[in-house]
Design a protein around this motif. Structure first.
Motif, mmCIF file in Angstrom:
data_model
loop_
_atom_site.group_PDB
_atom_site.id
_atom_site.type_symbol
_atom_site.label_atom_id
_atom_site.label_comp_id
_atom_site.label_asym_id
_atom_site.label_seq_id
_atom_site.Cartn_x
_atom_site.Cartn_y
_atom_site.Cartn_z
ATOM 1 N N SER A 92 -44.924 -102.205 51.476
ATOM 2 C CA SER A 92 -44.908 -103.595 51.934
ATOM 3 C C SER A 92 -46.260 -104.259 51.708
ATOM 4 N N LYS A 93 -47.328 -103.476 51.922
ATOM 5 C CA LYS A 93 -48.669 -104.015 51.702
ATOM 6 C C LYS A 93 -48.865 -104.385 50.236
ATOM 7 N N ALA A 94 -48.368 -103.545 49.325
ATOM 8 C CA ALA A 94 -48.478 -103.831 47.901
ATOM 9 C C ALA A 94 -47.654 -105.053 47.514
ATOM 10 N N ASN A 95 -46.404 -105.123 48.017
ATOM 11 C CA ASN A 95 -45.554 -106.273 47.724
ATOM 12 C C ASN A 95 -46.147 -107.557 48.290
ATOM 13 N N PHE A 96 -46.753 -107.420 49.465
ATOM 14 C CA PHE A 96 -47.392 -108.551 50.122
ATOM 15 C C PHE A 96 -48.522 -109.095 49.235
ATOM 16 N N GLY A 97 -49.339 -108.184 48.719
ATOM 17 C CA GLY A 97 -50.454 -108.595 47.870
ATOM 18 C C GLY A 97 -49.981 -109.281 46.602
ATOM 19 N N ILE A 98 -48.887 -108.758 46.026
ATOM 20 C CA ILE A 98 -48.330 -109.368 44.810
ATOM 21 C C ILE A 98 -47.818 -110.772 45.100
ATOM 22 N N ALA A 99 -47.120 -110.933 46.226
ATOM 23 C CA ALA A 99 -46.580 -112.250 46.578
ATOM 24 C C ALA A 99 -47.702 -113.267 46.795
ATOM 25 N N LYS A 100 -48.745 -112.847 47.502
ATOM 26 C CA LYS A 100 -49.876 -113.761 47.739
ATOM 27 C C LYS A 100 -50.516 -114.182 46.416
ATOM 28 N N GLU A 101 -50.631 -113.227 45.493
ATOM 29 C CA GLU A 101 -51.222 -113.545 44.196
ATOM 30 C C GLU A 101 -50.324 -114.497 43.406
ATOM 31 N N ARG A 102 -49.009 -114.251 43.457
ATOM 32 C CA ARG A 102 -48.077 -115.102 42.717
ATOM 33 C C ARG A 102 -48.081 -116.531 43.253
ATOM 34 N N PHE A 103 -48.246 -116.675 44.558
ATOM 35 C CA PHE A 103 -48.271 -118.007 45.162
ATOM 36 C C PHE A 103 -49.688 -118.589 45.218
ATOM 37 N N ASN A 104 -50.639 -117.844 44.623
ATOM 38 C CA ASN A 104 -52.030 -118.297 44.541
ATOM 39 C C ASN A 104 -52.617 -118.571 45.920
ATOM 40 N N GLN A 105 -52.444 -117.589 46.835
ATOM 41 C CA GLN A 105 -52.930 -117.723 48.202
ATOM 42 C C GLN A 105 -53.905 -116.592 48.513
ATOM 43 N N THR A 106 -54.992 -116.932 49.135
ATOM 44 C CA THR A 106 -55.997 -115.917 49.494
ATOM 45 C C THR A 106 -56.324 -115.933 50.974
ATOM 46 N N ARG A 107 -56.102 -117.042 51.634
ATOM 47 C CA ARG A 107 -56.426 -117.158 53.054
ATOM 48 C C ARG A 107 -55.214 -117.657 53.837
ATOM 49 N N GLY A 108 -55.415 -117.701 55.160
ATOM 50 C CA GLY A 108 -54.374 -118.233 56.023
ATOM 51 C C GLY A 108 -53.428 -117.161 56.540
ATOM 52 N N ILE A 109 -52.447 -117.595 57.325
ATOM 53 C CA ILE A 109 -51.449 -116.701 57.917
ATOM 54 C C ILE A 109 -50.242 -116.610 56.975
ATOM 55 N N HIS A 110 -49.897 -115.387 56.613
ATOM 56 C CA HIS A 110 -48.762 -115.169 55.712
ATOM 57 C C HIS A 110 -47.971 -113.954 56.184
ATOM 58 N N VAL A 111 -46.674 -113.954 55.872
ATOM 59 C CA VAL A 111 -45.785 -112.885 56.324
ATOM 60 C C VAL A 111 -44.864 -112.466 55.183
ATOM 61 N N TYR A 112 -44.754 -111.154 54.984
ATOM 62 C CA TYR A 112 -43.814 -110.588 54.014
ATOM 63 C C TYR A 112 -42.815 -109.751 54.799
ATOM 64 N N GLN A 113 -41.516 -110.007 54.571
ATOM 65 C CA GLN A 113 -40.474 -109.316 55.328
ATOM 66 C C GLN A 113 -39.497 -108.620 54.398
#
Length: 318
Positions: A92-113
């Motif tokens: 989940s941590k790996a998928n989370f990192g990929i999603a943040k990169e794809r959406f061009n996000q580095t900060r803030g509150i984010h959730v992967y489910q």
């Protein structure tokens, strides 16, 4: 995850005969939440939480006493489950990192489910399964078990779909899990926890009204399981207009509650006796409650209760 809403709750036709049982797992990875674990895993059978894991503990915690029966017969269960959750945490941590990169996000509150599980109809023995991933509350990617392909509703998930579609070995493993292994475990959990999961508790039904101009609410509470059918009838025919059904909600004691509103704006008092609220739950006879002013619990004076909506020209209209 919008597509999952309603998928896990069985809506019965009238004359309830079978029950759709479910085994579900919910994985949540998050960032930017200082008071919430970075990873949480929850297992549920028929909507009842039976095990829990998070990155702060990190170990599997039983939420039901009957789970002790599992470890007595399977001493390695806790070790295997904890390891499975630890692997899921890394995935989940790996998928989370990929999603943040794809959406061009580095900060803030984010959730992967990730939500996955299986279902089993105890009458016709049919089964079903699903796996869905979401990011920041929106669908990200899901598995189509019929075609054994991944569905990407957003452009950011297309590279993931292409990569996962090519891994046919993994897809076949998932098919085997959702159609067999998951169902086998669901049946085991139901057997271990049958005194809790397969019990039937009769609902208590009340008629409520906030004010003379408010809808009359048929409220059922204290029932188990949560697969209930509740509706209003007029002269024995189910009403599809004038009604506003609510969703089934949990009570603090593990039972459930639900309500359905009836709008009586255009109904004269002399017709009230034609209306009934009907509650259906497998294992008990239908509970019918006739619409009677004397049975309605209200927040206003008892003398006013005898003048409901539509009773005379002095009554308020909604």
């Amino acid at each position: 995850m919008k597509a999952l809403t309603g998928l896990l709750l069985l809506v019965f036709g009238h004359g309830v005969s079978s029950v759709l049982h479910s085994l579900q797992y919910f994985y949540t990875a998050s960032s930017g939440l200082s008071t919430f674990p970075e990873f949480v895993a929850v297992g549920m059978v028929d909507g009842v939480q039976f095990e829990y894991y998070d990155s702060n503990i990190p170990r599997t915690v039983f939420k039901q006493d009957w789970m002790e029966k599992v470890t007595r017969e399977d001493p390695d269960y806790l070790v295997r489950t904890t390891e499975r959750f630890r692997v899921a945490q890394q995935s989940s941590k790996a998928n989370f990192g990929i999603a943040k990169e794809r959406f061009n996000q580095t900060r803030g509150i984010h959730v992967y489910q990730e939500m996955f599980g299986c279902e089993w109809d105890d009458e016709d023995d049919t089964t079903g399964g699903y796996e869905q991933h979401g990011y920041d509350g929106e669908d990200f990617i899901s598995l189509d078990l019929k075609t054994l392909t991944w569905v990407a509703p957003v452009l950011q998930a297309v590279p993931t779909k292409q990569r996962w579609d090519q891994d046919r070995t993994d897809v076949q493993k998932k098919k085997n899990y959702y159609t067999k292994e998951c169902v086998d475990w669901l049946k085991k959990y139901l057997a271990y926890g049958k005194s809790t999961l397969l019990r039937t508790e009769r609902p208590r039904v009340s008629l409520l009204q906030r004010s003379p101009s408010s809808p009359v609410v048929c409220h059922a509470t204290g029932f188990f399981p949560d697969r209930v059918v509740m509706f209003w009838t007029r002269d024995g025919q189910e009403l599809h207009e004038q009604v506003d059904p609510g969703e089934v909600l949990p009570n603090h004691d593990g039972t459930f509650q639900v309500s359905v509103d009836l709008d009586l704006t255009a109904v004269p008092q002399e017709d009230w006796g034609k209306y009934e609220c009907v509650v259906q739950l497998k294992g008990i006879e239908d509970i019918s409650t006739r619409l009677d002013p004397a049975l309605i619990r209200t927040n206003w004076d008892s003398d006013k209760r005898q003048k409901p909506v539509g009773s005379d020209t002095s009554s308020q209209n909604a």
